[in-house]
Motif scaffolding. Structure first.
Motif, short mmCIF file in Angstrom:
data_model
loop_
_atom_site.label_atom_id
_atom_site.label_comp_id
_atom_site.label_asym_id
_atom_site.label_seq_id
_atom_site.Cartn_x
_atom_site.Cartn_y
_atom_site.Cartn_z
N ASP A 1 1.19 8.01 6.19
CA ASP A 1 1.83 6.97 6.95
C ASP A 1 3.01 7.15 7.26
O ASP A 1 3.94 7.78 6.42
N VAL A 2 3.61 6.81 8.25
CA VAL A 2 5.14 6.93 8.61
C VAL A 2 5.56 5.39 8.76
O VAL A 2 4.77 4.63 9.50
N PHE A 3 7.06 5.08 8.58
CA PHE A 3 7.40 3.66 8.62
C PHE A 3 8.89 4.21 8.91
O PHE A 3 9.34 4.95 8.47
N VAL A 4 9.58 3.34 9.69
CA VAL A 4 10.98 3.55 10.33
C VAL A 4 11.65 2.38 9.68
O VAL A 4 11.31 0.90 9.84
N PHE A 5 12.90 2.49 9.32
CA PHE A 5 13.83 1.52 8.70
C PHE A 5 15.30 1.44 9.70
O PHE A 5 15.79 2.39 9.53
N PRO A 6 15.16 0.48 10.44
CA PRO A 6 16.48 0.59 11.64
C PRO A 6 17.63 0.34 10.92
O PRO A 6 17.92 -0.04 9.64
N ILE A 7 18.59 1.24 11.35
CA ILE A 7 20.00 1.59 11.19
C ILE A 7 20.62 0.21 10.50
O ILE A 7 20.56 -0.89 11.33
N GLY A 8 21.25 0.32 9.34
CA GLY A 8 21.79 -0.91 8.78
C GLY A 8 21.25 -2.07 8.02
O GLY A 8 21.98 -2.79 7.47
N LEU A 9 19.87 -2.08 8.12
CA LEU A 9 19.10 -3.14 7.76
C LEU A 9 18.64 -2.86 5.98
O LEU A 9 18.50 -1.99 5.73
N ILE A 10 18.52 -3.84 5.54
CA ILE A 10 18.25 -3.71 3.93
C ILE A 10 16.90 -3.56 3.87
O ILE A 10 16.06 -4.12 4.73
N HIS A 11 16.43 -2.49 3.08
CA HIS A 11 15.01 -2.03 2.89
C HIS A 11 14.57 -1.62 1.40
O HIS A 11 15.63 -1.49 0.67
N PHE A 12 13.59 -1.40 1.25
CA PHE A 12 13.07 -0.95 -0.42
C PHE A 12 11.79 -0.28 -0.22
O PHE A 12 11.05 -0.39 1.08
N GLN A 13 11.36 0.53 -1.10
CA GLN A 13 10.26 1.09 -1.17
C GLN A 13 9.78 1.00 -2.57
O GLN A 13 10.43 1.00 -3.69
N LEU A 14 8.23 0.58 -3.04
CA LEU A 14 7.72 0.27 -4.48
C LEU A 14 6.41 0.85 -4.39
O LEU A 14 5.51 0.66 -3.53
N ASN A 15 6.10 1.70 -5.44
CA ASN A 15 4.99 2.29 -5.69
C ASN A 15 4.12 1.33 -6.31
O ASN A 15 4.14 0.90 -7.47
N ILE A 16 3.19 0.74 -5.39
CA ILE A 16 2.08 -0.15 -5.89
C ILE A 16 0.94 0.62 -6.68
O ILE A 16 -0.08 -0.11 -6.79
N GLY A 17 0.87 1.86 -6.82
CA GLY A 17 -0.40 2.39 -7.12
C GLY A 17 -0.16 2.76 -8.54
O GLY A 17 0.78 2.41 -9.25
N ASN A 18 -1.31 3.37 -9.26
CA ASN A 18 -1.38 3.60 -10.58
C ASN A 18 -1.05 5.16 -10.79
O ASN A 18 -1.05 5.54 -11.93
N THR A 19 -0.44 5.99 -9.98
CA THR A 19 -0.23 7.21 -9.97
C THR A 19 1.03 7.72 -9.35
O THR A 19 1.59 6.73 -8.86
N TYR A 20 1.57 8.68 -9.78
CA TYR A 20 2.77 9.31 -8.98
C TYR A 20 2.80 9.30 -7.35
O TYR A 20 1.61 9.25 -7.03
N ALA A 21 3.68 8.88 -6.87
CA ALA A 21 3.92 8.74 -5.58
C ALA A 21 5.11 9.71 -5.07
O ALA A 21 5.95 9.88 -5.83
N LEU A 22 4.94 10.08 -3.87
CA LEU A 22 6.01 11.13 -3.33
C LEU A 22 6.27 10.69 -1.65
O LEU A 22 5.49 10.57 -1.10
N ALA A 23 7.54 10.65 -1.47
CA ALA A 23 7.63 10.43 0.12
C ALA A 23 9.01 11.21 0.55
O ALA A 23 9.83 11.84 -0.38
N PHE A 24 9.18 11.59 1.73
CA PHE A 24 10.28 12.34 2.44
C PHE A 24 10.75 11.47 3.42
O PHE A 24 10.09 10.80 4.21
N SER A 25 12.01 11.16 3.63
CA SER A 25 12.70 10.66 4.45
C SER A 25 13.82 11.31 5.41
O SER A 25 14.37 12.36 4.90
N SER A 26 13.66 11.25 6.70
CA SER A 26 14.49 11.74 7.64
C SER A 26 15.71 10.61 8.01
O SER A 26 15.32 9.42 8.13
N PHE A 27 16.91 11.15 8.46
CA PHE A 27 17.97 10.43 8.88
C PHE A 27 18.42 10.53 10.11
O PHE A 27 18.64 11.88 10.24
N SER A 28 18.98 9.49 11.02
CA SER A 28 19.61 10.11 12.23
C SER A 28 21.32 10.15 12.01
O SER A 28 22.08 9.87 12.81
#
Length: 223
Positions: free
Chosen positions: A148-175
Motif C-alpha cells: 500500500d502507498v500513502f501520501v502526506f501533503p507538504i508541511g502537515l503533521i503526520h505519523f506512522q504506527l506499527n499495529i502488527g505483531n511483527t517487524y514492519a518496514l516502509a520506504f518514503s520518497s520526498f519532493s
C-alpha cells in the motif's frame, strides 16, 4: 488604438512580475550577509565541477540494512537526503527507510519543505495526517498493508504506527532534496532553550508541573 502599445507594455511587465519568484528554501534559515569570508552557505549545496563527477556520486548504499529499533519509540528512520547523498543536489527528490519494531512509532512530525510518499514493504501500519486550522484540523487516517502507498501533503503533521505483531518496514520518497523534519514533541517540549512553561501551560491547558515534567524528559530522536 494609440494606447495599445502602452497597454501591451503594462501587460508584459505584469506578466514578468507574476512569473518571477523566489526559489523554495532548502534549509531552515538563510540570513543574508555582506561578509564574503563567512558567507559559506547557499540555498542548497555548492556544486562539484561536473567534469569531476563519478558514478559513485550517484549511488547511496545506506538503506540496505535494517535500522536499530531498540529505542523508546521502537522505530528508526534512515535518511537519504542531500546531506547523506550529495548526488541529489538540485534534483528535488530524496528518500528514507523506516524500520519498526512491533508497536513501534514514528511520532507526529512534519516536513516543512516536502511532500512524502510512503510505501509499506513489510507489516501493517496505522498512518495519518492532520490538516491545518483552515480545515478544522481534520484527521485523515488509514491502515496500510504490504504494497500500500500513502501520501502526506507538504508541511502537515503526520505519523506512522506499527499495529502488527511483527517487524514492519516502509520506504518514503520526498519532493525535496532536503525536506526538513520537525518532531512535534521534541520541538515543543525539548526546545533549546526551553519554551517558557507559562506559554506551554496556557497553550496546552496543562498544569504547570506537568509542563515542567515534560520539559525535563529526554526526547528521543529516531533519525
Amino acid at each position: 488604438m494609440k494606447f495599445l502599445p502602452i497597454t501591451l507594455l503594462i501587460l508584459a511587465l505584469a506578466t514578468a512580475t507574476a512569473s518571477a519568484y523566489d526559489p523554495s528554501p532548502l534549509q531552515d534559515i538563510c540570513v543574508a550577509t555582506n561578509d564574503l569570508e563567512s558567507g559559506v552557505f547557499v540555498n542548497g549545496k555548492f556544486c562539484k565541477d561536473p567534469r569531476q563527477a563519478t558514478a559513485d556520486d550517484f549511488v547511496f548504499m545506506g538503506l540496505r540494512n535494517p535500522g536499530n529499533t531498540s529505542n523508546p519509540l521502537g522505530s528508526k528512520v534512515t535518511q537519504a537526503f542531500v546531506q547523506q547523498f550529495p548526488g541529489l543536489n538540485t534534483l528535488g527528490i530524496s528518500m528514507a527507510r523506516i524500520d519498526f519494531a512491533p508497536g513501534g512509532l514514528n511520532p507526529p512530525h512534519t516536513h516543512p519543505r516536502g511532500t512524502e510518499l510512503l510505501v509499506v514493504v513489510e507489516g501493517t501500519l496505522l498512518v495519518g495526517f492532520v490538516t491545518s486550522d483552515q480545515l478544522n484540523n481534520t484527521l485523515f487516517t488509514k491502515v496500510l498493508y504490504k504494497g500500500d502507498v500513502f501520501v502526506f501533503p507538504i508541511g502537515l503533521i503526520h505519523f506512522q504506527l506499527n499495529i502488527g505483531n511483527t517487524y514492519a518496514l516502509a520506504f518514503s520518497s520526498f519532493s525535496s532534496q532536503n525536506p526538513g523534519l520537525i518532531t512535534i514533541a521534541n520541538a515543543v517540549f525539548g526546545a533549546k532553550a526551553p519554551i517558557s512553561a507559562d506559554v506551554l501551560t496556557k497553550a496546552f491547558q496543562l498544569d504547570k508541573k506537568v509542563v515542567e515534567y515534560l520539559e525535563a524528559q529526554f526526547w528521543y530522536d529516531n533519525n
